[in-house]
Design a protein around this motif. Structure first.
Motif, mmCIF file in Angstrom:
data_model
loop_
_atom_site.group_PDB
_atom_site.id
_atom_site.type_symbol
_atom_site.label_atom_id
_atom_site.label_comp_id
_atom_site.label_asym_id
_atom_site.label_seq_id
_atom_site.Cartn_x
_atom_site.Cartn_y
_atom_site.Cartn_z
ATOM 1 N N SER A 167 42.452 28.651 51.547
ATOM 2 C CA SER A 167 43.232 28.495 52.779
ATOM 3 C C SER A 167 42.640 29.291 53.941
ATOM 4 N N SER A 168 41.948 30.396 53.635
ATOM 5 C CA SER A 168 41.331 31.183 54.705
ATOM 6 C C SER A 168 39.970 30.631 55.116
ATOM 7 N N GLY A 169 39.455 29.664 54.364
ATOM 8 C CA GLY A 169 38.160 29.071 54.701
ATOM 9 C C GLY A 169 36.975 29.790 54.081
ATOM 10 N N THR A 170 37.219 30.815 53.281
ATOM 11 C CA THR A 170 36.127 31.531 52.629
ATOM 12 C C THR A 170 35.455 30.667 51.575
ATOM 13 N N ALA A 171 36.254 29.902 50.845
ATOM 14 C CA ALA A 171 35.729 29.012 49.808
ATOM 15 C C ALA A 171 36.301 27.622 50.009
ATOM 16 N N SER A 172 35.496 26.630 49.721
ATOM 17 C CA SER A 172 35.939 25.240 49.781
ATOM 18 C C SER A 172 36.128 24.728 48.360
ATOM 19 N N ALA A 173 36.794 23.612 48.229
ATOM 20 C CA ALA A 173 37.024 23.025 46.905
ATOM 21 C C ALA A 173 35.689 22.782 46.209
ATOM 22 N N GLY A 174 35.594 23.199 44.958
ATOM 23 C CA GLY A 174 34.382 22.985 44.171
ATOM 24 C C GLY A 174 33.372 24.106 44.245
ATOM 25 N N GLU A 175 33.596 25.112 45.089
ATOM 26 C CA GLU A 175 32.653 26.223 45.183
ATOM 27 C C GLU A 175 32.990 27.292 44.142
ATOM 28 N N PRO A 176 31.957 27.961 43.592
ATOM 29 C CA PRO A 176 32.199 28.913 42.506
ATOM 30 C C PRO A 176 32.761 30.253 42.969
ATOM 31 N N VAL A 177 33.559 30.853 42.094
ATOM 32 C CA VAL A 177 34.093 32.206 42.259
ATOM 33 C C VAL A 177 33.906 32.902 40.917
ATOM 34 N N VAL A 178 33.325 34.096 40.929
ATOM 35 C CA VAL A 178 33.099 34.848 39.695
ATOM 36 C C VAL A 178 34.284 35.775 39.446
ATOM 37 N N ILE A 179 34.760 35.809 38.208
ATOM 38 C CA ILE A 179 35.901 36.635 37.830
ATOM 39 C C ILE A 179 35.464 37.592 36.728
ATOM 40 N N VAL A 180 35.764 38.881 36.921
ATOM 41 C CA VAL A 180 35.410 39.907 35.954
ATOM 42 C C VAL A 180 36.700 40.588 35.519
ATOM 43 N N HIS A 181 36.934 40.640 34.208
ATOM 44 C CA HIS A 181 38.150 41.281 33.698
ATOM 45 C C HIS A 181 37.966 41.644 32.238
ATOM 46 N N GLY A 182 38.965 42.295 31.687
ATOM 47 C CA GLY A 182 38.940 42.658 30.275
ATOM 48 C C GLY A 182 39.883 41.780 29.490
ATOM 49 N N ALA A 183 39.549 41.541 28.248
ATOM 50 C CA ALA A 183 40.419 40.743 27.392
ATOM 51 C C ALA A 183 41.679 41.519 27.027
ATOM 52 N N VAL A 184 41.581 42.841 27.027
ATOM 53 C CA VAL A 184 42.718 43.707 26.746
ATOM 54 C C VAL A 184 42.959 44.548 27.990
ATOM 55 N N ALA A 185 44.207 44.610 28.458
ATOM 56 C CA ALA A 185 44.511 45.358 29.681
ATOM 57 C C ALA A 185 44.593 46.854 29.373
ATOM 58 N N LYS A 186 43.437 47.482 29.256
ATOM 59 C CA LYS A 186 43.398 48.931 29.090
ATOM 60 C C LYS A 186 42.155 49.465 29.777
ATOM 61 N N ARG A 187 42.166 50.748 30.032
ATOM 62 C CA ARG A 187 41.090 51.388 30.765
ATOM 63 C C ARG A 187 39.757 51.269 30.007
#
Length: 110
Positions: free
Chosen positions: A79-99
């Motif tokens: 909605s802000s115009g940073t990404a258009s439909a079909g453009e990639p976004v990388v997501i980094v996270h943990g499978a378990v929510a702990k430090r």
């Protein structure tokens, strides 16, 4: 994660982090795209937004609905115009929510 984001020409990197360490590791490489930190702690959000270059942050209630929070951020990017439909976004996270448990990287398309 930063190299992958550059290789696929990602429009943003979304980091789910309790302590902010993952955000620091990504921000130190100055990826040249938006880095958005999702965290449950306001202290981490303040540090990430105020200290790390090119990083914005959002406080979420919990990581139980991590997928929903990521979907909301991707919708905001579109909605802000940073990404258009079909453009990639990388997501980094943990499978378990702990430090120190960041162990997953994935690419989603807006």
């Amino acid at each position: 994660a930063v190299k992958t984001a550059i290789d696929v020409n990602a429009k943003a990197i979304i980091v789910c982090s309790e302590s902010g360490n993952t955000a620091r590791q990504i921000a130190k490489f100055r990826p040249g795209m938006k880095v958005i930190v999702l965290t449950t702690k306001s202290h981490t959000a303040t540090q990430s937004f105020g200290v790390l270059k090119g990083v914005t942050s959002k406080v979420i209630a919990s990581f139980d609905d991590e997928a929903g929070a990521i979907t909301n951020v991707i919708s905001e990017l579109k909605s802000s115009g940073t990404a258009s439909a079909g453009e990639p976004v990388v997501i980094v996270h943990g499978a378990v929510a702990k430090r120190g448990a960041t162990n997953t990287m994935k690419i989603e398309y807006a």
